[in-house]
Design an enzyme around this catalytic site. Structure first.
Site, PDB file in Angstrom:
ATOM      1  N   SER A   1       0.859  -1.186   0.000  1.00  0.00           N
ATOM      2  CA  SER A   1       0.000   0.000   0.000  1.00  0.00           C
ATOM      3  C   SER A   1       0.891   1.231   0.000  1.00  0.00           C
ATOM      4  O   SER A   1       2.048   1.176   0.435  1.00  0.00           O
ATOM      5  CB  SER A   1      -0.880   0.007   1.255  1.00  0.00           C
ATOM      6  OG  SER A   1      -1.537   1.260   1.415  1.00  0.00           O
TER       7      SER A   1
ATOM      8  N   TYR B   1      -1.987  -0.329  10.725  1.00  0.00           N
ATOM      9  CA  TYR B   1      -2.002  -0.726   9.309  1.00  0.00           C
ATOM     10  C   TYR B   1      -0.723  -0.274   8.615  1.00  0.00           C
ATOM     11  O   TYR B   1      -0.092  -1.035   7.877  1.00  0.00           O
ATOM     12  CB  TYR B   1      -3.222  -0.112   8.625  1.00  0.00           C
ATOM     13  CG  TYR B   1      -3.343  -0.470   7.153  1.00  0.00           C
ATOM     14  CD1 TYR B   1      -3.690  -1.755   6.754  1.00  0.00           C
ATOM     15  CD2 TYR B   1      -3.120   0.487   6.160  1.00  0.00           C
ATOM     16  CE1 TYR B   1      -3.806  -2.090   5.411  1.00  0.00           C
ATOM     17  CE2 TYR B   1      -3.228   0.165   4.817  1.00  0.00           C
ATOM     18  CZ  TYR B   1      -3.578  -1.124   4.452  1.00  0.00           C
ATOM     19  OH  TYR B   1      -3.682  -1.447   3.116  1.00  0.00           O
TER      20      TYR B   1
END
Length: 242
Positions: A134, A147
């Site tokens: 990501s 995250y």
């Protein structure tokens, strides 16, 4: 027949679109996920496709599914470590179990899948492991601390693996998407984090990246000759400014 492609988190989002693209090009597939009903829907109408319920954090479960597919289709030539969880929240009050869930899936799942296929790829001096990270694996976002930690981990382990396995002609690739139209947000329990994310998304016109373009990127990277390794691609909606 073309070589086996294994895709984790294949029941929706990036994984679903990657599966469709590779199947259309004649690759045998092993599609893994935790929702067999959704996997069956993805696989409907496809040929040379196996599906299996697998939690990528469970090494034995993961390996058993891969070996079963390899017995039918031959060695894994591409593993797409796509399974991931994004549980937004602030460290001040987020349930620590949510941190553990993200680390187990986003980091341990990648490590498990990699070890399961890596030694055979090294022996053959051929194969590709593509890790889905990501943009949050290289920059920070509010309400994303755990995250971000997991995806920074994916970036770090991918680059280390690339260095270790380059002499054996094994490609380690990484794709870092920005915000996208997937179901990652469906399990977020923090209402304030969801509210902040929705407001941020509105600054992009309310529409983020289409997963099909991530799938096209994965296919392009893999289709390069084995002697060529596109190490990392960052891809996001043009209007995403962070």
């Amino acid at each position: 027949m073309k070589k086996l492609v294994v895709i984790t988190g294949a029941s929706s989002g990036f994984g679903e679109q990657i599966a469709k693209l590779f199947n259309a090009d004649g690759y045998p597939l092993l599609l893994l996920g935790r929702n067999m009903e959704k996997l069956a829907q993805v696989a409907a109408g496809m040929t040379n496709v196996l599906i299996d319920r697998v939690d990528v954090a469970d090494y034995h479960q993961f390996e058993t599914a891969v070996r079963k597919a390899e017995a039918q289709y031959g060695p894994t030539d591409l593993l797409v470590n796509n399974a991931g969880v994004m549980l937004l929240g602030n460290v001040q009050n987020q349930d620590p179990q949510e941190w553990q869930t993200m680390l187990d899936t986003n980091v341990m799942g990648v490590l498990n899948g990699t070890q399961i296929v890596l030694n055979d790829m090294r022996e053959r001096e051929h194969g590709t492991i593509l890790n889905m990270s990501s943009i949050a694996g290289k920059k920070t976002f509010v309400n994303h601390a755990a995250y971000v930690a997991s995806k920074f981990g994916v970036h770090g382990l991918s680059e280390t693996l690339r260095e270790e396995n380059a002499p054996k002609n094994v490609r380690i690739m990484l794709v870092a998407p920005g915000a996208a139209e997937t179901n990652l947000l469906t399990h977020v329990t923090s209402e304030s984090a969801l509210k902040d994310y929705t407001a941020w998304k509105a600054t992009m016109g309310g529409i983020t990246l289409d997963p099909k373009h991530v799938a096209e990127t994965v296919k392009f990277m893999y289709d390069m000759p084995q002697a060529v390794n596109i190490r990392e691609v960052d891809i996001a909606a043009t209007k995403q400014d962070a």
